[in-house]
Scaffold this motif. Structure first.
Motif, PDB file in Angstrom:
ATOM      1  N   UNK A  80       0.814  -1.218   0.000  1.00  0.00           N
ATOM      2  CA  UNK A  80       0.000   0.000   0.000  1.00  0.00           C
ATOM      3  C   UNK A  80       0.843   1.261   0.000  1.00  0.00           C
ATOM      4  N   UNK A  81       1.857   1.307   0.847  1.00  0.00           N
ATOM      5  CA  UNK A  81       2.717   2.498   0.913  1.00  0.00           C
ATOM      6  C   UNK A  81       3.509   2.657  -0.379  1.00  0.00           C
ATOM      7  N   UNK A  82       3.961   1.554  -0.963  1.00  0.00           N
ATOM      8  CA  UNK A  82       4.710   1.631  -2.221  1.00  0.00           C
ATOM      9  C   UNK A  82       3.848   2.219  -3.329  1.00  0.00           C
ATOM     10  N   UNK A  83       2.614   1.747  -3.432  1.00  0.00           N
ATOM     11  CA  UNK A  83       1.700   2.308  -4.438  1.00  0.00           C
ATOM     12  C   UNK A  83       1.436   3.785  -4.179  1.00  0.00           C
ATOM     13  N   UNK A  84       1.314   4.142  -2.915  1.00  0.00           N
ATOM     14  CA  UNK A  84       1.079   5.540  -2.567  1.00  0.00           C
ATOM     15  C   UNK A  84       2.252   6.423  -2.976  1.00  0.00           C
ATOM     16  N   UNK A  85       3.466   5.948  -2.715  1.00  0.00           N
ATOM     17  CA  UNK A  85       4.651   6.740  -3.023  1.00  0.00           C
ATOM     18  C   UNK A  85       4.890   6.887  -4.520  1.00  0.00           C
ATOM     19  N   UNK A  86       4.570   5.846  -5.287  1.00  0.00           N
ATOM     20  CA  UNK A  86       4.883   5.860  -6.717  1.00  0.00           C
ATOM     21  C   UNK A  86       3.728   6.383  -7.555  1.00  0.00           C
ATOM     22  N   UNK A  87       2.515   6.037  -7.178  1.00  0.00           N
ATOM     23  CA  UNK A  87       1.371   6.348  -8.038  1.00  0.00           C
ATOM     24  C   UNK A  87       0.636   7.635  -7.654  1.00  0.00           C
ATOM     25  N   UNK A  88       0.940   8.202  -6.506  1.00  0.00           N
ATOM     26  CA  UNK A  88       0.213   9.385  -6.048  1.00  0.00           C
ATOM     27  C   UNK A  88       1.166  10.544  -5.795  1.00  0.00           C
ATOM     28  N   UNK A  89       0.653  11.733  -5.950  1.00  0.00           N
ATOM     29  CA  UNK A  89       1.380  12.953  -5.585  1.00  0.00           C
ATOM     30  C   UNK A  89       0.610  13.652  -4.473  1.00  0.00           C
ATOM     31  N   UNK A  90       1.299  14.005  -3.404  1.00  0.00           N
ATOM     32  CA  UNK A  90       0.629  14.642  -2.273  1.00  0.00           C
ATOM     33  C   UNK A  90       1.660  15.407  -1.458  1.00  0.00           C
ATOM     34  N   UNK A  91       1.230  16.408  -0.704  1.00  0.00           N
ATOM     35  CA  UNK A  91       2.166  17.160   0.137  1.00  0.00           C
ATOM     36  C   UNK A  91       2.787  16.252   1.198  1.00  0.00           C
ATOM     37  N   UNK A  92       4.085  16.406   1.405  1.00  0.00           N
ATOM     38  CA  UNK A  92       4.771  15.602   2.407  1.00  0.00           C
ATOM     39  C   UNK A  92       5.236  14.253   1.911  1.00  0.00           C
ATOM     40  N   UNK A  93       5.201  14.051   0.602  1.00  0.00           N
ATOM     41  CA  UNK A  93       5.600  12.762   0.040  1.00  0.00           C
ATOM     42  C   UNK A  93       7.061  12.444   0.336  1.00  0.00           C
ATOM     43  N   UNK A  94       7.936  13.436   0.197  1.00  0.00           N
ATOM     44  CA  UNK A  94       9.355  13.214   0.473  1.00  0.00           C
ATOM     45  C   UNK A  94       9.604  12.950   1.955  1.00  0.00           C
ATOM     46  N   UNK A  95       8.841  13.618   2.801  1.00  0.00           N
ATOM     47  CA  UNK A  95       8.978  13.383   4.241  1.00  0.00           C
ATOM     48  C   UNK A  95       8.587  11.959   4.584  1.00  0.00           C
ATOM     49  N   UNK A  96       7.480  11.492   3.986  1.00  0.00           N
ATOM     50  CA  UNK A  96       7.040  10.114   4.229  1.00  0.00           C
ATOM     51  C   UNK A  96       8.091   9.124   3.749  1.00  0.00           C
ATOM     52  N   UNK A  97       8.660   9.389   2.577  1.00  0.00           N
ATOM     53  CA  UNK A  97       9.689   8.495   2.053  1.00  0.00           C
ATOM     54  C   UNK A  97      10.905   8.449   2.970  1.00  0.00           C
ATOM     55  N   UNK A  98      11.262   9.605   3.536  1.00  0.00           N
ATOM     56  CA  UNK A  98      12.405   9.636   4.458  1.00  0.00           C
ATOM     57  C   UNK A  98      12.086   8.918   5.762  1.00  0.00           C
ATOM     58  N   UNK A  99      10.856   9.063   6.260  1.00  0.00           N
ATOM     59  CA  UNK A  99      10.473   8.414   7.510  1.00  0.00           C
ATOM     60  C   UNK A  99      10.478   6.893   7.390  1.00  0.00           C
TER      61      UNK A  99
END
Length: 276
Positions: A80-99
């Protein structure tokens, strides 16, 4: 189709290969080999003693149960998180990827302490409420699962994300244009495309979960026969001068992890050679 010509093997290449093999041998193969040798000193007595010890067998059973739960949780949320990171654009995406990479950089002991502060029975933020509801998290199996899932969180995601990025969205969009729903598109298009990345992530998570020590020791309470995992048994047996049992338990943990990796490595070329 043009054939590939292998690059000539130079002296520098040979030296680099030798250095890499020597490095891996000294860092990995030799120490693990010593554990195997100590395990089978005098035959299989150490292994037999370990498998007949109820403390060891109970710890191994708990370790497997915890590892399977942690892997199952991270498989579902990892996809689910992988699909969210690759298929969606949203504020804080880079922060989530770093976390997501936080468990790789933070000491497991810190993770255990954080979970203790969050779910502890007296001083924990949620602990008193959970205990009043009859749910014990810390010093019980749920805390061990949480700690293990936290430590293994990035492994599935970091295997799937590059594959999702590489395959793009063309096939998924084509399936939707033909009337396929979201679940149908995922099951027939996305999942087959990421299956080997998912398998590798699951196997790596399983291997890592089996060997977790620091976070588990903090949140489990190390209660013999109740919350003591296999890695904690290894420490206890070694400190109690039962080194043979400690070596044997370590060997069993390593055997399960290595066997899973080997099976995947053997099966994947067969899958690719079939053209699927």
């Amino acid at each position: 189709m043009a054939s590939r010509v292998a690059a000539p093997v130079t002296t520098g290449t040979r030296v680099r290969r030798l250095l890499v093999v020597a490095y891996l041998g000294l860092l990995v193969v030799w120490p693990v080999g010593l554990v195997v040798r100590r395990t089978f000193e005098g035959g299989g007595e150490n292994l037999t003693t370990a498998l007949s010890d109820p403390v060891v067998t109970s710890a191994l059973q708990l370790t497997v149960v915890v590892a399977l739960w942690a892997v199952a949780i991270n498989t579902v949320f990892g996809i689910g998180i992988s699909l969210l990171l690759v298929r969606q654009e949203f504020p804080g995406k880079r922060v989530l990827s770093a976390l997501i990479d936080l468990p790789l950089s933070v000491s497991p002991v810190v993770v255990g302490l954080a979970l203790l502060l969050a779910y502890g029975g007296t001083d924990g933020l949620f602990g008193p409420g959970l205990e009043s509801a009859g749910l014990q998290v810390v010093f019980a199996t749920p805390a061990i699962v949480l700690a293990t899932a936290f430590i293994t969180l990035p492994l599935v995601i970091r295997e799937i994300v590059p594959v999702l990025t590489e395959i793009g969205t063309d096939q998924e969009q084509a399936a939707r244009s033909l009337g396929a729903g979201g679940w149908q598109t995922f099951r027939r298009i996305t999942l087959p495309s990421i299956r080997w990345a998912l398998v590798y992530g699951v196997v790596l998570s399983l291997a890592r979960a089996l060997g977790e020590f620091g976070a588990v020791k903090i949140v489990s309470g190390n209660l013999i026969g109740q919350t003591q995992t296999a890695t904690l048994v290894v420490e206890q047996k070694y400190q109690d001068f039962e080194q043979g049992t400690a070596y044997a338990t370590s060997f069993l943990l390593a055997l399960i992890a290595v066997a899973a990796l080997v099976v995947v490595a053997i099966l994947r070329p067969q899958e690719n050679s079939d053209g699927h």
